[in-house]
Design a protein around this motif. Structure first.
Motif, PDB file in Angstrom:
ATOM      1  N   LYS A   1      17.237  -3.144   3.432  1.00 44.91           N
ATOM      2  CA  LYS A   1      17.722  -4.214   2.270  1.00 44.91           C
ATOM      3  C   LYS A   1      16.672  -5.312   2.313  1.00 44.91           C
ATOM      4  CE  LYS A   1      22.684  -3.417   3.396  1.00 44.91           C
ATOM      5  NZ  LYS A   1      23.849  -3.873   3.843  1.00 44.91           N
ATOM      6  N   LEU A   2      16.571  -5.704   0.854  1.00 43.86           N
ATOM      7  CA  LEU A   2      15.310  -6.522   0.426  1.00 43.86           C
ATOM      8  C   LEU A   2      16.150  -7.660  -0.084  1.00 43.86           C
ATOM      9  CD1 LEU A   2      12.323  -4.745  -0.710  1.00 43.86           C
ATOM     10  CD2 LEU A   2      12.863  -5.322   1.548  1.00 43.86           C
TER      11      LEU A   2
ATOM     12  N   GLU B   1       3.083  -1.612   2.645  1.00 49.72           N
ATOM     13  CA  GLU B   1       2.757  -2.913   3.057  1.00 49.72           C
ATOM     14  C   GLU B   1       3.474  -3.988   2.410  1.00 49.72           C
ATOM     15  OE1 GLU B   1       0.768  -0.245   2.164  1.00 49.72           O
ATOM     16  OE2 GLU B   1      -0.269   0.429   3.942  1.00 49.72           O
ATOM     17  N   ARG B   2       3.715  -3.660   1.222  1.00 44.56           N
ATOM     18  CA  ARG B   2       4.392  -4.911   0.262  1.00 44.56           C
ATOM     19  C   ARG B   2       5.771  -4.855   0.874  1.00 44.56           C
ATOM     20  NH1 ARG B   2       2.074  -5.910  -4.679  1.00 44.56           N
ATOM     21  NH2 ARG B   2      -0.185  -5.952  -4.379  1.00 44.56           N
ATOM     22  N   VAL B   3       6.429  -3.716   1.180  1.00 43.11           N
ATOM     23  CA  VAL B   3       8.000  -3.576   1.787  1.00 43.11           C
ATOM     24  C   VAL B   3       7.873  -4.473   3.089  1.00 43.11           C
ATOM     25  CG1 VAL B   3       9.624  -2.185   2.345  1.00 43.11           C
ATOM     26  CG2 VAL B   3       8.512  -1.852   0.205  1.00 43.11           C
ATOM     27  N   GLN B   4       6.910  -4.075   3.849  1.00 38.82           N
ATOM     28  CA  GLN B   4       6.925  -4.595   5.169  1.00 38.82           C
ATOM     29  C   GLN B   4       6.764  -6.319   5.050  1.00 38.82           C
ATOM     30  OE1 GLN B   4       3.948  -2.699   7.238  1.00 38.82           O
ATOM     31  NE2 GLN B   4       5.244  -0.946   7.737  1.00 38.82           N
ATOM     32  N   GLU B   5       5.902  -6.514   4.117  1.00 38.82           N
ATOM     33  CA  GLU B   5       5.752  -8.131   3.753  1.00 38.82           C
ATOM     34  C   GLU B   5       6.999  -8.739   3.498  1.00 38.82           C
ATOM     35  OE1 GLU B   5       3.008 -11.003   0.686  1.00 38.82           O
ATOM     36  OE2 GLU B   5       2.580  -8.658   1.126  1.00 38.82           O
ATOM     37  N   ILE B   6       7.733  -8.223   2.620  1.00 42.58           N
ATOM     38  CA  ILE B   6       8.821  -8.700   2.089  1.00 42.58           C
ATOM     39  C   ILE B   6       9.983  -8.740   3.487  1.00 42.58           C
ATOM     40  CG2 ILE B   6      11.016  -8.416   0.655  1.00 42.58           C
ATOM     41  CD1 ILE B   6       9.203  -7.024  -1.372  1.00 42.58           C
ATOM     42  N   ILE B   7      10.076  -7.779   4.084  1.00 40.86           N
ATOM     43  CA  ILE B   7      10.760  -7.728   5.493  1.00 40.86           C
ATOM     44  C   ILE B   7      10.671  -9.054   6.346  1.00 40.86           C
ATOM     45  CG2 ILE B   7      11.510  -6.364   7.436  1.00 40.86           C
ATOM     46  CD1 ILE B   7      11.182  -3.813   5.611  1.00 40.86           C
ATOM     47  N   GLU B   8       9.184  -9.006   6.486  1.00 40.78           N
ATOM     48  CA  GLU B   8       9.088 -10.453   7.499  1.00 40.78           C
ATOM     49  C   GLU B   8       9.235 -11.574   6.712  1.00 40.78           C
ATOM     50  OE1 GLU B   8       7.673 -10.296  10.351  1.00 40.78           O
ATOM     51  OE2 GLU B   8       7.548  -7.974  10.303  1.00 40.78           O
ATOM     52  N   LYS B   9       9.216 -11.548   5.521  1.00 42.57           N
ATOM     53  CA  LYS B   9       9.734 -13.022   4.744  1.00 42.57           C
ATOM     54  C   LYS B   9      11.348 -12.948   5.115  1.00 42.57           C
ATOM     55  CE  LYS B   9       6.088 -13.587   1.656  1.00 42.57           C
ATOM     56  NZ  LYS B   9       5.594 -13.750   0.086  1.00 42.57           N
ATOM     57  N   ASN B  10      11.989 -12.072   4.981  1.00 42.40           N
ATOM     58  CA  ASN B  10      13.414 -11.935   5.065  1.00 42.40           C
ATOM     59  C   ASN B  10      13.874 -12.314   6.571  1.00 42.40           C
ATOM     60  OD1 ASN B  10      13.894  -9.262   2.818  1.00 42.40           O
ATOM     61  ND2 ASN B  10      13.890 -11.421   2.384  1.00 42.40           N
ATOM     62  N   LYS B  11      12.958 -11.946   7.394  1.00 42.18           N
ATOM     63  CA  LYS B  11      13.396 -12.282   8.742  1.00 42.18           C
ATOM     64  C   LYS B  11      13.082 -13.671   9.149  1.00 42.18           C
ATOM     65  CE  LYS B  11      12.190  -7.809  10.973  1.00 42.18           C
ATOM     66  NZ  LYS B  11      11.377  -7.095  11.943  1.00 42.18           N
ATOM     67  N   LYS B  12      12.177 -14.576   8.392  1.00 41.20           N
ATOM     68  CA  LYS B  12      11.995 -15.919   8.497  1.00 41.20           C
ATOM     69  C   LYS B  12      12.897 -16.650   7.589  1.00 41.20           C
ATOM     70  CE  LYS B  12       7.074 -15.123   9.669  1.00 41.20           C
ATOM     71  NZ  LYS B  12       5.653 -15.539   9.333  1.00 41.20           N
ATOM     72  N   LYS B  13      13.855 -15.899   6.977  1.00 37.91           N
ATOM     73  CA  LYS B  13      14.994 -16.378   5.835  1.00 37.91           C
ATOM     74  C   LYS B  13      14.408 -16.989   4.892  1.00 37.91           C
ATOM     75  CE  LYS B  13      18.407 -17.331   9.476  1.00 37.91           C
ATOM     76  NZ  LYS B  13      19.223 -18.560  10.238  1.00 37.91           N
TER      77      LYS B  13
ATOM     78  N   SER C   1      13.144 -15.947   0.899  1.00 37.61           N
ATOM     79  CA  SER C   1      13.451 -14.891  -0.147  1.00 37.61           C
ATOM     80  C   SER C   1      12.344 -14.810  -1.239  1.00 37.61           C
ATOM     81  CB  SER C   1      14.657 -15.168  -0.715  1.00 37.61           C
ATOM     82  OG  SER C   1      14.774 -16.213  -1.261  1.00 37.61           O
ATOM     83  N   VAL C   2      12.188 -13.792  -1.708  1.00 38.66           N
ATOM     84  CA  VAL C   2      10.903 -13.580  -2.454  1.00 38.66           C
ATOM     85  C   VAL C   2      11.692 -13.891  -4.240  1.00 38.66           C
ATOM     86  CG1 VAL C   2       9.247 -12.352  -1.337  1.00 38.66           C
ATOM     87  CG2 VAL C   2      11.088 -11.347  -2.813  1.00 38.66           C
ATOM     88  N   ALA C   3      10.892 -13.981  -4.808  1.00 39.04           N
ATOM     89  CA  ALA C   3      11.358 -14.148  -6.432  1.00 39.04           C
ATOM     90  C   ALA C   3      12.108 -12.912  -7.074  1.00 39.04           C
ATOM     91  CB  ALA C   3      10.503 -14.695  -7.273  1.00 39.04           C
ATOM     92  N   SER C   4      11.395 -12.007  -6.813  1.00 36.46           N
ATOM     93  CA  SER C   4      11.889 -10.664  -7.618  1.00 36.46           C
ATOM     94  C   SER C   4      10.902  -9.328  -7.045  1.00 36.46           C
ATOM     95  CB  SER C   4      12.127 -10.752  -9.017  1.00 36.46           C
ATOM     96  OG  SER C   4      10.552 -10.898  -9.515  1.00 36.46           O
ATOM     97  N   LEU C   5      11.448  -8.442  -7.267  1.00 36.04           N
ATOM     98  CA  LEU C   5      10.727  -7.264  -6.920  1.00 36.04           C
ATOM     99  C   LEU C   5       9.599  -6.655  -7.829  1.00 36.04           C
ATOM    100  CD1 LEU C   5      13.455  -4.410  -5.893  1.00 36.04           C
ATOM    101  CD2 LEU C   5      12.091  -5.837  -4.246  1.00 36.04           C
ATOM    102  N   GLU C   6       9.476  -7.427  -8.948  1.00 31.58           N
ATOM    103  CA  GLU C   6       8.403  -7.146 -10.154  1.00 31.58           C
ATOM    104  C   GLU C   6       7.082  -7.639  -9.758  1.00 31.58           C
ATOM    105  OE1 GLU C   6      11.615  -7.926 -10.470  1.00 31.58           O
ATOM    106  OE2 GLU C   6      12.481  -7.024 -12.341  1.00 31.58           O
ATOM    107  N   GLN C   7       6.976  -8.844  -8.854  1.00 26.90           N
ATOM    108  CA  GLN C   7       5.955  -9.049  -8.474  1.00 26.90           C
ATOM    109  C   GLN C   7       5.178  -8.595  -7.492  1.00 26.90           C
ATOM    110  OE1 GLN C   7       6.876 -12.819  -6.412  1.00 26.90           O
ATOM    111  NE2 GLN C   7       7.522 -13.965  -8.717  1.00 26.90           N
ATOM    112  N   TYR C   8       5.951  -7.404  -6.880  1.00 25.48           N
ATOM    113  CA  TYR C   8       5.049  -6.480  -5.794  1.00 25.48           C
ATOM    114  C   TYR C   8       5.208  -4.989  -6.267  1.00 25.48           C
ATOM    115  CZ  TYR C   8       6.129 -10.278  -2.893  1.00 25.48           C
ATOM    116  OH  TYR C   8       6.204 -11.802  -2.094  1.00 25.48           O
ATOM    117  N   VAL C   9       5.677  -4.688  -7.572  1.00 29.62           N
ATOM    118  CA  VAL C   9       5.549  -3.491  -8.066  1.00 29.62           C
ATOM    119  C   VAL C   9       4.171  -2.834  -8.064  1.00 29.62           C
ATOM    120  CG1 VAL C   9       6.183  -1.900  -9.881  1.00 29.62           C
ATOM    121  CG2 VAL C   9       7.635  -3.700  -9.256  1.00 29.62           C
ATOM    122  N   VAL C  10       3.852  -1.572  -7.533  1.00 24.84           N
ATOM    123  CA  VAL C  10       2.787  -1.079  -7.583  1.00 24.84           C
ATOM    124  C   VAL C  10       2.226  -0.514  -9.032  1.00 24.84           C
ATOM    125  CG1 VAL C  10       1.335   0.918  -6.617  1.00 24.84           C
ATOM    126  CG2 VAL C  10       3.024  -0.236  -5.203  1.00 24.84           C
ATOM    127  N   GLU C  11       1.209  -0.732  -9.446  1.00 22.20           N
ATOM    128  CA  GLU C  11       0.549  -0.303 -10.811  1.00 22.20           C
ATOM    129  C   GLU C  11       0.237   1.141 -10.616  1.00 22.20           C
ATOM    130  OE1 GLU C  11      -1.819  -2.904 -12.303  1.00 22.20           O
ATOM    131  OE2 GLU C  11      -0.628  -4.644 -12.507  1.00 22.20           O
TER     132      GLU C  11
END
Length: 387
Positions: free
Chosen positions: A279-280, A316-328, A330-340
Motif C-alpha cells: 500500500k502506498l 525503484e520508484r515504488v521502493q522509494e515511496i515505501i521508504e518515505k512512508n516508513k518515515k511517515k 507522504s508523497v503528493a500523488s502517483l502521477e509524479q512517479y509514473v513511468v513514461e
C-alpha cells in the motif's frame, strides 16, 4: 530419437521399428541415459563395476549384478533373475555410471542381495518374450471386461508379462481401496497364469503410457523426468498464472510438473520485489497494487477511490515511496512517479523492390471491353469531324 530400424517407407511415411520400445540400439526407448564415460578407460588395476541397469517394459528399470562376468554392452538382451523363473530385459547402462545412478536412486552398490544376470538371452528366450508381449493388448482388454462385470471401481491401465511368460503384472489406478480377490481368481482361471496386481498413481500411469502434452512435445515424465516432486498451486501464483484447472493440469489430472521448472528463478526475482499487498500512502489517497511484472520490473497501482485508473511505476520508484512512508512522509500523488512508456510505431507493410499493395485484390476490376468500345467511338467521332 529413432533407432536404425526406424527408416522411411515407400510412401514417405516413417515406417518405425515396430518393436514397441524394445529396439536393440536403445534409440526408441524412454528415459534413455547417455553414457558419457563410455570412451574413457579405467585406471590400471581397477576392475569394471559389476552391476548393470536393465530396462523392461515402458519406464521400469532395475539394477542387476553381473556375477558371471559377462561381456555386456548397451542394447544387449539379457535373462535376469526374478522371484520365480526369469525375466527378459535390455541393458541400458554399464560401467561406472551405473554406480552413480544407484546412489541417485538410493540403492546400495555393495548389496550382495541384488538380483543377478543369468545370461545373454537366447533366440528361444526372445521368441517367448515377444510372443507374450503380443498377447498383452488382448489380455488387457479381457481383464477390463472382467473388472467391469464385477463392478470394481478401478482402471487397469497396463499389463506386463514376465520374460518366461509364467506371470503377468497388472497395473491399475483407483481412488479408494479395491477388493480384487475375486478378480484375481477369474483372471487366473481365464489366462492360466500367475497374477500380480500393483497399484500406481496417476502420474506413474502417465509415465508408463506416455503421450503428447499441451506444449506439443512428449510428456516429460515418460522421456527424461526421473522423479516426481510435489507441485502446488502456489507455484502458479508466484508465476502470476491464471488458476485455471484445465490449463494447469496435465494428462494425469494433476498439476503439471513443468510448473516447478522456472519457479526458482521467479522466487529469486521476487526477493527484492514489492509484494502484491503493498500500500502506498499519498496526499491524494491510499493506492493498492493491482498487477506486477517482474520482467519489466513494473508495478501498477490504483487509488482506493478510483480503482479503474492504473498507474505504472517502476520497482525503484515504488521502493522509494515505501521508504518515505516508513518515515511517515507522504508523497503528493502517483502521477509524479509514473513511468513514461514510449510506444514505437510498427510498420505493417512497406512497398520494397516493387511489391504490390496488400489491398490490391480489394480494388474493383476495370472492364477492359467497355473502355475499348468507348475509345473506338471517340476515334470515329474525331474522324467524322475531320471529314
Amino acid at each position: 530419437m529413432g533407432c536404425s530400424s526406424c527408416s522411411t517407407g515407400k510412401d514417405g511415411q516413417p515406417r518405425g521399428c515396430k518393436n514397441n520400445g524394445t529396439c536393440g540400439t536403445d534409440g526408441c526407448n524412454k528415459l534413455t541415459v547417455f553414457d558419457w564415460l563410455s570412451n574413457m578407460s579405467l585406471p590400471n588395476g581397477q576392475k569394471p563395476f559389476d552391476c548393470v541397469e536393465v530396462r523392461f517394459k515402458n519406464s521400469r528399470k532395475e539394477f542387476f549384478r553381473n556375477s558371471e562376468g559377462l561381456s555386456l554392452a548397451i542394447g544387449d538382451v539379457v535373462a535376469t533373475q526374478a522371484k520365480s523363473g526369469h525375466d527378459v530385459g535390455i541393458v541400458t547402462l554399464t560401467g561406472e555410471l551405473v554406480k552413480v545412478q544407484m546412489k541417485r536412486k538410493k540403492v546400495d552398490p555393495t548389496d550382495q542381495d541384488l538380483p543377478k544376470v543369468y545370461r545373454k538371452a537366447s533366440q528361444r528366450d526372445i521368441d517367448i518374450w515377444q510372443k507374450c508381449r503380443d498377447k498383452e493388448a488382448e489380455i488387457q482388454k479381457r481383464s477390463r471386461e472382467i473388472a467391469i462385470s464385477l463392478n470394481l471401481q478401478m482402471k487397469l491401465s497396463d499389463v506386463e508379462f514376465q520374460g518366461d511368460g509364467s506371470k503377468a503384472t497388472f497395473y491399475y489406478t483407483a481412488e479408494d481401496r479395491v477388493d480384487f480377490r475375486q478378480l484375481i481368481k477369474d483372471m487366473a482361471k481365464a489366462f492360466s497364469i500367475r497374477i500380480e496386481m500393483r497399484q500406481i498413481g496417476y502420474r506413474q500411469e502417465a509415465q508408463r503410457l506416455g503421450g503428447i502434452g499441451s506444449c506439443g512435445r512428449e510428456l516429460c515424465c515418460s522421456t527424461w523426468l526421473h522423479d516426481f516432486r510435489s507441485v502446488s498451486t502456489s507455484s502458479a501464483r508466484y508465476q502470476q498464472l491464471a488458476l485455471n484447472p484445465q490449463k494447469l493440469a496435465g494428462q494425469c489430472g494433476k498439476l503439471k510438473c513443468c510448473l516447478n521448472y522456472e519457479l526458482d528463478m521467479y522466487l529469486d526475482a521476487l526477493k527484492d520485489f514489492p509484494g502484491q499487498d503493498t500500500k502506498l500512502h499519498t496526499e491524494k489517497g491510499v493506492a493498492f497494487c493491482q498487477k506486477s511484472d517482474i520482467f519489466k520490473e513494473t508495478l501498477w497501482f490504483s487509488y482506493k477511490n478510483d480503482p479503474s485508473n492504473w498507474y505504472a511505476l517502476s520497482k525503484e520508484r515504488v521502493q522509494e515511496i515505501i521508504e518515505k512512508n516508513k518515515k511517515k512522509e507522504s508523497v503528493a500523488s502517483l502521477e509524479q512517479y509514473v513511468v513514461e512508456t514510449v510506444t514505437e510505431e510498427k510498420m505493417v507493410f512497406e512497398n520494397v523492390v516493387g511489391q504490390d499493395s496488400l489491398n490490391r485484390f480489394d480494388r474493383p476490376k476495370k472492364n477492359k471491353k467497355r473502355n475499348h468500345n468507348k475509345k473506338r467511338r471517340r476515334n470515329k467521332q474525331n474522324a467524322h469531324k475531320k471529314s
